[in-house]
Write a protein that holds these residues in place. Structure first.
Motif, PDB file in Angstrom:
ATOM      1  N   MET A   1      24.754  25.894  47.015  1.00 52.81           N
ATOM      2  CA  MET A   1      25.678  25.112  47.398  1.00 52.81           C
ATOM      3  C   MET A   1      26.218  25.393  48.928  1.00 52.81           C
ATOM      4  SD  MET A   1      28.719  25.125  44.505  1.00 52.81           S
ATOM      5  CE  MET A   1      28.909  23.373  43.902  1.00 52.81           C
ATOM      6  N   LYS A   2      26.342  24.421  49.692  1.00 52.87           N
ATOM      7  CA  LYS A   2      26.869  24.514  51.049  1.00 52.87           C
ATOM      8  C   LYS A   2      28.474  25.279  51.128  1.00 52.87           C
ATOM      9  CE  LYS A   2      27.556  22.238  55.453  1.00 52.87           C
ATOM     10  NZ  LYS A   2      27.948  21.189  56.146  1.00 52.87           N
ATOM     11  N   ILE A   3      28.657  26.173  51.971  1.00 49.96           N
ATOM     12  CA  ILE A   3      29.872  26.774  52.420  1.00 49.96           C
ATOM     13  C   ILE A   3      30.369  26.248  53.452  1.00 49.96           C
ATOM     14  CG2 ILE A   3      31.091  28.905  52.194  1.00 49.96           C
ATOM     15  CD1 ILE A   3      29.024  30.171  50.503  1.00 49.96           C
ATOM     16  N   GLU A   4      31.634  25.721  53.571  1.00 50.32           N
ATOM     17  CA  GLU A   4      32.583  25.287  54.598  1.00 50.32           C
ATOM     18  C   GLU A   4      33.698  26.466  54.695  1.00 50.32           C
ATOM     19  OE1 GLU A   4      33.406  21.471  54.668  1.00 50.32           O
ATOM     20  OE2 GLU A   4      31.266  20.702  53.952  1.00 50.32           O
ATOM     21  N   VAL A   5      34.002  26.708  55.835  1.00 46.39           N
ATOM     22  CA  VAL A   5      35.246  27.460  56.181  1.00 46.39           C
ATOM     23  C   VAL A   5      36.106  26.925  57.011  1.00 46.39           C
ATOM     24  CG1 VAL A   5      35.997  29.752  57.182  1.00 46.39           C
ATOM     25  CG2 VAL A   5      33.789  29.583  56.027  1.00 46.39           C
ATOM     26  N   THR A   6      37.423  26.825  56.686  1.00 44.36           N
ATOM     27  CA  THR A   6      38.241  25.971  57.385  1.00 44.36           C
ATOM     28  C   THR A   6      39.025  26.741  58.576  1.00 44.36           C
ATOM     29  OG1 THR A   6      40.194  26.669  56.229  1.00 44.36           O
ATOM     30  CG2 THR A   6      39.075  24.687  55.219  1.00 44.36           C
ATOM     31  N   SER A   7      39.408  25.958  59.532  1.00 41.38           N
ATOM     32  CA  SER A   7      40.005  26.828  60.958  1.00 41.38           C
ATOM     33  C   SER A   7      41.076  27.369  60.202  1.00 41.38           C
ATOM     34  CB  SER A   7      40.321  25.658  61.796  1.00 41.38           C
ATOM     35  OG  SER A   7      41.204  24.759  61.337  1.00 41.38           O
ATOM     36  N   VAL A   8      41.874  26.952  59.383  1.00 41.58           N
ATOM     37  CA  VAL A   8      43.047  27.933  58.764  1.00 41.58           C
ATOM     38  C   VAL A   8      42.723  28.995  58.288  1.00 41.58           C
ATOM     39  CG1 VAL A   8      45.034  27.858  57.166  1.00 41.58           C
ATOM     40  CG2 VAL A   8      44.485  25.655  58.089  1.00 41.58           C
ATOM     41  N   PHE A   9      41.624  29.213  57.651  1.00 43.38           N
ATOM     42  CA  PHE A   9      41.101  30.394  57.096  1.00 43.38           C
ATOM     43  C   PHE A   9      40.651  31.300  58.117  1.00 43.38           C
ATOM     44  CE2 PHE A   9      37.413  32.773  56.206  1.00 43.38           C
ATOM     45  CZ  PHE A   9      37.845  33.946  55.096  1.00 43.38           C
ATOM     46  N   THR A  10      39.959  30.573  59.156  1.00 38.55           N
ATOM     47  CA  THR A  10      39.202  31.512  60.159  1.00 38.55           C
ATOM     48  C   THR A  10      40.368  31.950  61.176  1.00 38.55           C
ATOM     49  OG1 THR A  10      37.383  30.080  60.329  1.00 38.55           O
ATOM     50  CG2 THR A  10      37.660  31.408  62.428  1.00 38.55           C
ATOM     51  N   ASN A  11      41.540  31.491  61.163  1.00 40.94           N
ATOM     52  CA  ASN A  11      42.422  31.937  62.314  1.00 40.94           C
ATOM     53  C   ASN A  11      43.264  32.941  61.589  1.00 40.94           C
ATOM     54  OD1 ASN A  11      41.770  30.040  64.360  1.00 40.94           O
ATOM     55  ND2 ASN A  11      43.384  28.548  63.552  1.00 40.94           N
ATOM     56  N   LYS A  12      43.448  32.969  60.265  1.00 37.79           N
ATOM     57  CA  LYS A  12      44.384  33.965  59.532  1.00 37.79           C
ATOM     58  C   LYS A  12      43.399  35.006  59.512  1.00 37.79           C
ATOM     59  CE  LYS A  12      47.286  31.506  56.601  1.00 37.79           C
ATOM     60  NZ  LYS A  12      47.548  30.966  55.175  1.00 37.79           N
ATOM     61  N   LEU A  13      41.987  35.027  59.359  1.00 38.71           N
ATOM     62  CA  LEU A  13      41.198  36.403  59.264  1.00 38.71           C
ATOM     63  C   LEU A  13      41.098  36.814  60.632  1.00 38.71           C
ATOM     64  CD1 LEU A  13      39.034  38.117  57.900  1.00 38.71           C
ATOM     65  CD2 LEU A  13      37.460  36.220  58.448  1.00 38.71           C
ATOM     66  N   LYS A  14      41.058  35.979  61.635  1.00 42.22           N
ATOM     67  CA  LYS A  14      40.893  36.554  63.178  1.00 42.22           C
ATOM     68  C   LYS A  14      42.104  37.168  63.416  1.00 42.22           C
ATOM     69  CE  LYS A  14      40.109  35.079  67.803  1.00 42.22           C
ATOM     70  NZ  LYS A  14      40.160  33.584  68.757  1.00 42.22           N
ATOM     71  N   ARG A  15      43.325  36.917  63.092  1.00 43.12           N
ATOM     72  CA  ARG A  15      44.669  37.517  63.281  1.00 43.12           C
ATOM     73  C   ARG A  15      44.559  38.819  62.899  1.00 43.12           C
ATOM     74  NH1 ARG A  15      47.052  32.522  62.824  1.00 43.12           N
ATOM     75  NH2 ARG A  15      47.905  33.019  60.838  1.00 43.12           N
ATOM     76  N   GLN A  16      44.033  38.875  61.501  1.00 42.52           N
ATOM     77  CA  GLN A  16      43.872  40.169  60.593  1.00 42.52           C
ATOM     78  C   GLN A  16      42.946  41.236  61.275  1.00 42.52           C
ATOM     79  OE1 GLN A  16      46.192  41.072  58.376  1.00 42.52           O
ATOM     80  NE2 GLN A  16      45.359  42.879  58.509  1.00 42.52           N
ATOM     81  N   ILE A  17      41.776  40.687  61.530  1.00 48.20           N
ATOM     82  CA  ILE A  17      40.561  41.547  62.354  1.00 48.20           C
ATOM     83  C   ILE A  17      41.389  41.990  63.845  1.00 48.20           C
ATOM     84  CG2 ILE A  17      38.445  41.573  63.576  1.00 48.20           C
ATOM     85  CD1 ILE A  17      38.509  41.101  60.445  1.00 48.20           C
ATOM     86  N   GLU A  18      42.094  41.250  64.423  1.00 49.07           N
ATOM     87  CA  GLU A  18      42.630  41.680  65.802  1.00 49.07           C
ATOM     88  C   GLU A  18      43.657  42.882  65.260  1.00 49.07           C
ATOM     89  OE1 GLU A  18      44.126  38.071  67.449  1.00 49.07           O
ATOM     90  OE2 GLU A  18      42.277  37.501  68.133  1.00 49.07           O
ATOM     91  N   TYR A  19      44.353  42.550  64.356  1.00 47.00           N
ATOM     92  CA  TYR A  19      45.436  43.829  63.930  1.00 47.00           C
ATOM     93  C   TYR A  19      44.625  44.983  63.480  1.00 47.00           C
ATOM     94  CZ  TYR A  19      49.040  46.204  61.760  1.00 47.00           C
ATOM     95  OH  TYR A  19      50.184  46.984  61.275  1.00 47.00           O
ATOM     96  N   ILE A  20      43.887  44.913  62.784  1.00 41.23           N
ATOM     97  CA  ILE A  20      43.056  46.199  62.308  1.00 41.23           C
ATOM     98  C   ILE A  20      42.369  46.820  63.579  1.00 41.23           C
ATOM     99  CG2 ILE A  20      40.973  47.014  61.267  1.00 41.23           C
ATOM    100  CD1 ILE A  20      41.668  44.705  59.006  1.00 41.23           C
ATOM    101  N   SER A  21      41.652  45.914  64.417  1.00 46.18           N
ATOM    102  CA  SER A  21      41.189  46.434  65.779  1.00 46.18           C
ATOM    103  C   SER A  21      42.183  47.265  66.424  1.00 46.18           C
ATOM    104  CB  SER A  21      40.204  45.451  66.271  1.00 46.18           C
ATOM    105  OG  SER A  21      41.049  44.623  67.156  1.00 46.18           O
ATOM    106  N   LEU A  22      43.131  47.133  66.465  1.00 43.72           N
ATOM    107  CA  LEU A  22      44.311  47.656  67.480  1.00 43.72           C
ATOM    108  C   LEU A  22      44.046  49.309  67.092  1.00 43.72           C
ATOM    109  CD1 LEU A  22      47.351  45.694  67.263  1.00 43.72           C
ATOM    110  CD2 LEU A  22      45.649  45.819  69.053  1.00 43.72           C
ATOM    111  N   ASP A  23      43.670  49.475  65.847  1.00 50.55           N
ATOM    112  CA  ASP A  23      43.832  50.852  65.451  1.00 50.55           C
ATOM    113  C   ASP A  23      42.495  51.510  65.164  1.00 50.55           C
ATOM    114  OD1 ASP A  23      44.919  53.571  64.654  1.00 50.55           O
ATOM    115  OD2 ASP A  23      44.647  52.917  62.624  1.00 50.55           O
ATOM    116  N   LYS A  24      41.599  50.576  64.733  1.00 51.62           N
ATOM    117  CA  LYS A  24      40.217  50.994  64.327  1.00 51.62           C
ATOM    118  C   LYS A  24      39.257  49.804  64.621  1.00 51.62           C
ATOM    119  CE  LYS A  24      42.179  53.868  60.508  1.00 51.62           C
ATOM    120  NZ  LYS A  24      42.192  54.084  59.304  1.00 51.62           N
ATOM    121  N   LYS A  25      38.438  49.928  65.930  1.00 49.84           N
ATOM    122  CA  LYS A  25      37.699  48.748  66.088  1.00 49.84           C
ATOM    123  C   LYS A  25      36.499  48.605  65.082  1.00 49.84           C
ATOM    124  CE  LYS A  25      38.939  48.348  71.072  1.00 49.84           C
ATOM    125  NZ  LYS A  25      39.925  47.701  70.693  1.00 49.84           N
ATOM    126  N   THR A  26      35.880  49.794  64.553  1.00 51.64           N
ATOM    127  CA  THR A  26      34.880  49.779  63.934  1.00 51.64           C
ATOM    128  C   THR A  26      35.009  49.345  62.508  1.00 51.64           C
ATOM    129  OG1 THR A  26      33.842  51.638  65.128  1.00 51.64           O
ATOM    130  CG2 THR A  26      32.770  51.225  62.955  1.00 51.64           C
TER     131      THR A  26
END
Length: 93
Positions: free
Chosen positions: A1-26
């Motif tokens: 099956m083909k997997i599609e990722v919506t922009s809403v998901f991508t944006n929420k994940l990106k914000r969380q990744i940015e938050y985590i990276s403030l303390d722990k980039k790795t």
């Protein structure tokens, strides 16, 4: 099956990744890689995860990764999976 990722998901994940990276980039990079690896694994067995607690539809599922809930919809007729939700998982949900 083909997997599609919506922009809403991508944006929420990106914000969380940015938050985590403030303390722990790795840790942020590893978490991002883990999320996408788990999403890719869905195509092998889309119904392996529980039916979503948010929807009364057997084709909408919740994948839990490190306390985060990833919501996706299986569209068998279109042979695709759409990943659209990203939430911090809470036991009482």
């Amino acid at each position: 099956m083909k997997i599609e990722v919506t922009s809403v998901f991508t944006n929420k994940l990106k914000r969380q990744i940015e938050y985590i990276s403030l303390d722990k980039k790795t840790a942020a990079r590893k978490f991002n890689q883990l999320v996408f690896r788990k999403i890719k694994e869905i195509s092998n067995n889309p119904k392996i995860n529980r039916k979503s607690i948010f929807f009364e539809d057997e084709n909408i599922r919740d994948l839990i990764v490190k306390g985060y809930l990833i919501v996706y919809e299986i569209s068998p007729a279109e042979n695709r999976i759409v990943v659209f939700g990203f939430y911090k998982w809470e036991k009482d949900l």
